[in-house]
Scaffold this active site. Sequence first.
Site, PDB file in Angstrom:
ATOM      1  N   HIS A 176       0.870  -1.182   0.000  1.00  0.00           N
ATOM      2  CA  HIS A 176       0.000   0.000   0.000  1.00  0.00           C
ATOM      3  C   HIS A 176       0.900   1.223   0.000  1.00  0.00           C
ATOM      4  O   HIS A 176       1.962   1.222   0.640  1.00  0.00           O
ATOM      5  CB  HIS A 176      -0.860   0.069   1.278  1.00  0.00           C
ATOM      6  CG  HIS A 176      -2.115  -0.745   1.262  1.00  0.00           C
ATOM      7  ND1 HIS A 176      -2.596  -1.373   2.375  1.00  0.00           N
ATOM      8  CD2 HIS A 176      -2.994  -1.001   0.272  1.00  0.00           C
ATOM      9  CE1 HIS A 176      -3.734  -2.006   2.070  1.00  0.00           C
ATOM     10  NE2 HIS A 176      -3.995  -1.796   0.805  1.00  0.00           N
ATOM     11  N   CYS A 272      -2.580   3.386   8.879  1.00  0.00           N
ATOM     12  CA  CYS A 272      -3.680   2.568   8.343  1.00  0.00           C
ATOM     13  C   CYS A 272      -4.647   2.109   9.421  1.00  0.00           C
ATOM     14  O   CYS A 272      -5.725   1.625   9.114  1.00  0.00           O
ATOM     15  CB  CYS A 272      -3.182   1.425   7.465  1.00  0.00           C
ATOM     16  SG  CYS A 272      -1.937   0.410   8.171  1.00  0.00           S
TER      17      CYS A 272
HETATM   18  N1  ARG Z   1      -3.499  -7.176   6.796  1.00  0.00           N
HETATM   19  C1  ARG Z   1      -3.920  -5.979   6.135  1.00  0.00           C
HETATM   20  C2  ARG Z   1      -3.842  -6.176   4.644  1.00  0.00           C
HETATM   21  O1  ARG Z   1      -2.963  -6.846   4.195  1.00  0.00           O
HETATM   22  C3  ARG Z   1      -3.114  -4.819   6.586  1.00  0.00           C
HETATM   23  C4  ARG Z   1      -3.533  -3.526   5.986  1.00  0.00           C
HETATM   24  C5  ARG Z   1      -2.730  -2.382   6.455  1.00  0.00           C
HETATM   25  N2  ARG Z   1      -3.157  -1.227   5.791  1.00  0.00           N
HETATM   26  C6  ARG Z   1      -2.378  -0.370   5.169  1.00  0.00           C
HETATM   27  N3  ARG Z   1      -2.976   0.620   4.561  1.00  0.00           N
HETATM   28  N4  ARG Z   1      -1.097  -0.500   5.076  1.00  0.00           N
HETATM   29  O2  ARG Z   1      -4.651  -5.692   3.891  1.00  0.00           O
END
Ligand code: ARG
Length: 291
Positions: A176, A272
């Site tokens: 992300h 997040c």
């Molecule tokens: N386990 C989640 C996923 O893989 C973690 C998300 C974390 N969010 C972020 N925006 N980095 O989607």
Amino acid sequence: MSPRFMMVDPAHYAVSYAINPWMSPRLWQADSEGLHAAARAASANLADALRLAGAEIEMVAGHPGAPDLVFPANAATLLDRRVLLARFLHPERRVEEPVFARAFAALRERDLVDEVAELPEGAVQEGAGDAIFDAGRALFWAAHGQRSNRQGLEAVAGFFGRETVALELATPKFYHLDTCFCPLPGGEVLYYPQAFTAEGQGLIRDRVDASQRIEASDEDAARFCVNAVAIGRTVIMAQAAERLRATLAERGYRVVDIDLAPFILSGGGAYCMTLRLDRAAVEPASLHRAA
Ligand code: ARG
């Protein structure tokens, strides 16, 4: 008006599947009770730090079978009270979509947002995790290549009618945009160059003056320190290395760091675990300056 953030109660948080390289259901299982207790404490500490920095928290209830609901940055992209709901890539997280849709409908009823819209068919876009508004530059930085697709990115650009810089993410570890890119209120950008393709790195260098680029080290990135929430001169992040703290202090920022280890085990950090609900294209501070 104080900044307002959505968070999600971690009652049903766990690491029960692996959709990114940080996730280890095996490690979680080895001490699920201890980690769950630690997660509750970590989430409460983050909420306290946000409140201390002047924010208000909208705490949404957790939901059984949706462990990653604790990461509302992925729920939607939001600007000027307009909400564009996310569509997740992985079925494990698609179960969150109706839960978040209800949460935003409730916020609209309370007049905290004006509009809640859906992405067009074919678009995949994981919300403010992959589309970050940079108020100083009046543009979205938006990622594709890992969780969000090009159509999703175009949908964000079209819905908000804002210039949108497309950055391709190069590695599943930084899946992300918010794991590797963080615009700060003073115009600096804290980022981890290696997470981007050469073209993406070039676009960042074109838009952000060298004096405003702060490069995160491998260690900073692995500690999820780039995944930070800035409120004025306070930057809230997972446990920071001394060098990063000093670099930010030199530029007038105060780092508040929190042990977020139970969430890093799922690939998430401070940014997040929150979603800024009053994100505005023109920050109130600049309105004051203009007046
Ligand atoms: N386990 C989640 C996923 O893989 C973690 C998300 C974390 N969010 C972020 N925006 N980095 O989607």
